[in-house]
Design an enzyme around this catalytic site. Structure first.
Site, mmCIF file in Angstrom:
data_model
loop_
_atom_site.group_PDB
_atom_site.id
_atom_site.type_symbol
_atom_site.label_atom_id
_atom_site.label_comp_id
_atom_site.label_asym_id
_atom_site.label_seq_id
_atom_site.Cartn_x
_atom_site.Cartn_y
_atom_site.Cartn_z
ATOM 1 N N GLY A 116 -33.167 17.591 53.954
ATOM 2 C CA GLY A 116 -33.507 18.596 52.953
ATOM 3 C C GLY A 116 -32.306 19.428 52.529
ATOM 4 N N ASP A 117 -31.420 19.704 53.469
ATOM 5 C CA ASP A 117 -30.193 20.440 53.172
ATOM 6 C C ASP A 117 -29.369 19.682 52.136
ATOM 7 O OD1 ASP A 117 -28.037 22.384 53.564
ATOM 8 O OD2 ASP A 117 -27.040 20.812 54.709
ATOM 9 N N SER A 118 -29.223 18.388 52.326
ATOM 10 C CA SER A 118 -28.445 17.571 51.388
ATOM 11 C C SER A 118 -29.138 17.436 50.043
ATOM 12 C CB SER A 118 -28.197 16.183 51.975
ATOM 13 O OG SER A 118 -27.378 16.286 53.112
ATOM 14 N N ASP A 164 -28.698 20.672 48.196
ATOM 15 C CA ASP A 164 -27.300 20.794 47.798
ATOM 16 C C ASP A 164 -27.014 19.948 46.560
ATOM 17 O OD1 ASP A 164 -24.633 21.923 48.487
ATOM 18 O OD2 ASP A 164 -24.108 19.799 48.699
ATOM 19 N N ALA A 167 -35.051 18.884 57.967
ATOM 20 C CA ALA A 167 -34.144 19.930 57.492
ATOM 21 C C ALA A 167 -32.766 19.344 57.190
ATOM 22 C CB ALA A 167 -34.034 21.052 58.522
#
Length: 142
Positions: A34-36, A39, A31
């Site tokens: 994955g967030d980066s 984004d 996660a």
């Protein structure tokens, strides 16, 4: 597609990045990456549309990368995921995170974490075509 794969290989070689099977990573590590990934994908899309002030980019991107929007996206595309992808999403959703959502319900935050884990998994698996397809489906669902 070949050039982007070559870039990623070039990046890994130059920084001596080695990663194993993405299934061995914790769901919160997936996660995190994955967030980066999400984004940078959304920022790239937004910047390519029109030239505007940075604070306006930030405002528009923030509406998409927030937990509430991510929760809506994953629920909208859930039926389009493979069994493997659903399992990764569920691992991320059910992970015990020690951080709490600032502007989202606990349920939305957990669903968003699952979404980010899925994106991190596809990225670490180097399945960029599927990663792109999932993000496209997700964005189109908004």
């Amino acid at each position: 597609m070949e050039e982007s794969l070559d870039y990623f290989q070039y990046f890994k070689e130059n920084f001596r990045v080695k990663h194993g099977n993405p299934e061995t990573y914790s769901p919160l590590a997936l996660a995190y990456i994955g967030d980066s990934v999400f984004d940078i994908m959304v920022r790239t899309i937004e910047v390519s549309k029109v030239n505007k002030q940075v604070n306006k980019y930030h405002k528009d991107v923030s509406k998409i990368v927030c937990a509430t929007a991510q929760a809506k996206m994953i629920l909208a595309i859930y039926e389009e995921l493979t069994e493997e992808e659903r399992a990764v999403y569920k691992r991320g959703r059910n992970a015990n995170s020690y951080t709490k959502a600032k502007n989202a319900s606990r349920t939305d935050y957990r669903n968003a974490t699952g979404f980010e884990a899925l994106l991190g998994y596809l990225y670490m698996k180097e399945d960029f075509e599927r990663l792109t397809d999932v993000v496209k489906m997700a964005l189109e669902s908004l």
